[in-house]
Design a protein around this motif. Sequence first.
Motif, short mmCIF file in Angstrom:
data_model
loop_
_atom_site.label_atom_id
_atom_site.label_comp_id
_atom_site.label_asym_id
_atom_site.label_seq_id
_atom_site.Cartn_x
_atom_site.Cartn_y
_atom_site.Cartn_z
N UNK A 63 0.82 -1.21 0.00
CA UNK A 63 0.00 0.00 0.00
C UNK A 63 0.86 1.25 0.00
N UNK A 64 1.94 1.23 0.74
CA UNK A 64 2.85 2.37 0.75
C UNK A 64 3.48 2.58 -0.62
N UNK A 65 3.81 1.50 -1.30
CA UNK A 65 4.38 1.61 -2.65
C UNK A 65 3.37 2.24 -3.61
N UNK A 66 2.10 1.87 -3.47
CA UNK A 66 1.06 2.45 -4.30
C UNK A 66 0.91 3.94 -4.00
N UNK A 67 0.92 4.30 -2.71
CA UNK A 67 0.79 5.71 -2.34
C UNK A 67 1.91 6.55 -2.95
N UNK A 68 3.13 6.07 -2.84
CA UNK A 68 4.27 6.82 -3.39
C UNK A 68 4.14 6.94 -4.91
N UNK A 69 3.77 5.85 -5.57
CA UNK A 69 3.63 5.89 -7.03
C UNK A 69 2.50 6.82 -7.45
N UNK A 70 1.47 6.93 -6.62
CA UNK A 70 0.34 7.81 -6.92
C UNK A 70 0.67 9.27 -6.68
N UNK A 71 1.77 9.53 -5.99
CA UNK A 71 2.15 10.89 -5.68
C UNK A 71 1.30 11.52 -4.59
N UNK A 72 0.71 10.69 -3.72
CA UNK A 72 -0.13 11.19 -2.64
C UNK A 72 0.69 11.29 -1.35
N UNK A 73 0.76 12.49 -0.78
CA UNK A 73 1.46 12.65 0.49
C UNK A 73 0.72 11.94 1.62
N UNK A 75 -3.58 10.12 2.39
CA UNK A 75 -4.87 9.81 1.80
C UNK A 75 -5.83 9.26 2.84
N UNK A 76 -7.10 9.26 2.48
CA UNK A 76 -8.11 8.59 3.28
C UNK A 76 -8.05 7.10 2.96
N UNK A 77 -8.25 6.27 3.96
CA UNK A 77 -8.22 4.82 3.76
C UNK A 77 -9.61 4.26 4.04
N UNK A 78 -10.24 3.77 2.98
CA UNK A 78 -11.61 3.25 3.05
C UNK A 78 -11.58 1.74 2.87
N UNK A 79 -12.05 0.99 3.86
CA UNK A 79 -12.02 -0.46 3.78
C UNK A 79 -13.36 -1.09 4.04
N UNK A 80 -13.67 -2.13 3.29
CA UNK A 80 -14.88 -2.92 3.51
C UNK A 80 -14.51 -4.31 4.00
N UNK A 81 -15.20 -4.78 5.05
CA UNK A 81 -14.98 -6.11 5.58
C UNK A 81 -13.52 -6.27 6.04
N UNK A 82 -12.80 -7.26 5.52
CA UNK A 82 -11.39 -7.41 5.85
C UNK A 82 -10.61 -6.13 5.56
N UNK A 96 1.20 9.13 9.76
CA UNK A 96 1.42 10.40 9.07
C UNK A 96 0.94 10.38 7.62
N UNK A 97 0.60 9.20 7.11
CA UNK A 97 0.13 9.07 5.73
C UNK A 97 -1.37 8.86 5.62
N UNK A 98 -2.05 8.80 6.75
CA UNK A 98 -3.49 8.49 6.75
C UNK A 98 -4.26 9.67 7.33
N UNK A 99 -5.12 10.29 6.52
CA UNK A 99 -5.94 11.38 7.01
C UNK A 99 -7.06 10.86 7.90
N UNK A 100 -7.65 9.76 7.51
CA UNK A 100 -8.68 9.13 8.33
C UNK A 100 -8.91 7.72 7.82
N UNK A 101 -9.47 6.88 8.69
CA UNK A 101 -9.88 5.52 8.35
C UNK A 101 -11.40 5.47 8.34
N UNK A 162 -3.51 9.02 16.75
CA UNK A 162 -4.11 10.32 16.47
C UNK A 162 -4.93 10.30 15.18
N UNK A 163 -5.04 9.16 14.54
CA UNK A 163 -5.78 9.05 13.28
C UNK A 163 -7.27 8.92 13.56
N UNK A 164 -8.10 9.79 13.00
CA UNK A 164 -9.55 9.61 13.16
C UNK A 164 -10.00 8.32 12.48
#
Length: 243
Positions: A63-73, A75-82, A96-101, A162-164
Motif C-alpha cells: 500500500x505504501x508503494x502504491x501511495x508513493x507511485x500515486x504521488x499522494x502525500x 490519503x483517506x483509507x476506506x475499507x470494507x470487511x477485511x 502520518x500518511x493516513x488522514x482518516x480511516x 491520532x488518526x480519526x
Amino acid sequence: MLHVGATGRGPDVVVLSGGPGCVHYLEHDELAPRGMRAWFPEPRGVGRSEGGPHDLGQAIADLEAVRRAAGADSWTVLGHSWGSDLAVRYALDHPDRVRSVIGIAGHGLHKDRTWSRIYESARHLEADLGIPWETDVHAALNESFIAWIHEPDLLRRLADTTVPMRFIAAQHDIRPAWPLRQLAALVPQGTFEELPAVAHNLWATDPHVWVELVTAACTAPSTDAVQPWRGTARQRWNAGGSP
C-alpha cells in the motif's frame, strides 16, 4: 507487479476490499466516492496482481508503494470487511500518511468463538456472490492477522493513535458489530454508527446507498477539502515493485 485501478479527481482515497485473498470487487467507477481520486490496489498474488502468499507487513508495504507511485502525500483509507481491519493496521503503521480511516462492515481485531459461532450459524442467510479468491493468500494473511492481534502493545497503540477512525456497521450484517463498537470506544477520535436496512454486501445489494455513504464519509471534515467530481475516466497501471 501489482494491479491498481484509479478513477476520479480530487483528494486521494485508497479503497480496500474484503477477503483476505479476494479480488478487488469494489473496483468499479460507479462505486467510487464522488469528488475523490480513488485508488483500487488488488492484493499481491490475487487476480491481476503478481506474487503469492504474504503477511500483513508485506500488504502494508504494498500500500505504501502504491501511495508513493500515486504521488499522494497522505490519503483517506476506506475499507470494507477485511479491508476495514487492514485499514486500521495501515493507520497504526503509517499514521502520518493516513488522514482518516473509514471501516465499513469490518470484522474487528479479535478471534472470538462467540462471534464466530453467531456468524457461522447465519452464513446460510447471506447470498454467495461468487467473488474469486486465492485460498493460499487467504491462509497466509489470516495467520499473520492472528499474530498481529496477539501483539502485546496493540491496544496501547490503538489508544494512542491520532488518526480519526469511523466504523460503520450494516444493520442486517450477520457479523456481530460489538468489535467495531469496541474499536470506536478505544480510539481517541473513533466513532461508530449503524447503517439501517442494509446487509454486509451493500455495495452489491444497495449500490446507491454505498456510493452515498462512502462519498459522505470521505468528504467529512476530517478529510481534505472536497474538489469537484469531474468524470469517471479510469487509469490502470502497475506499481509496488517485484512480487
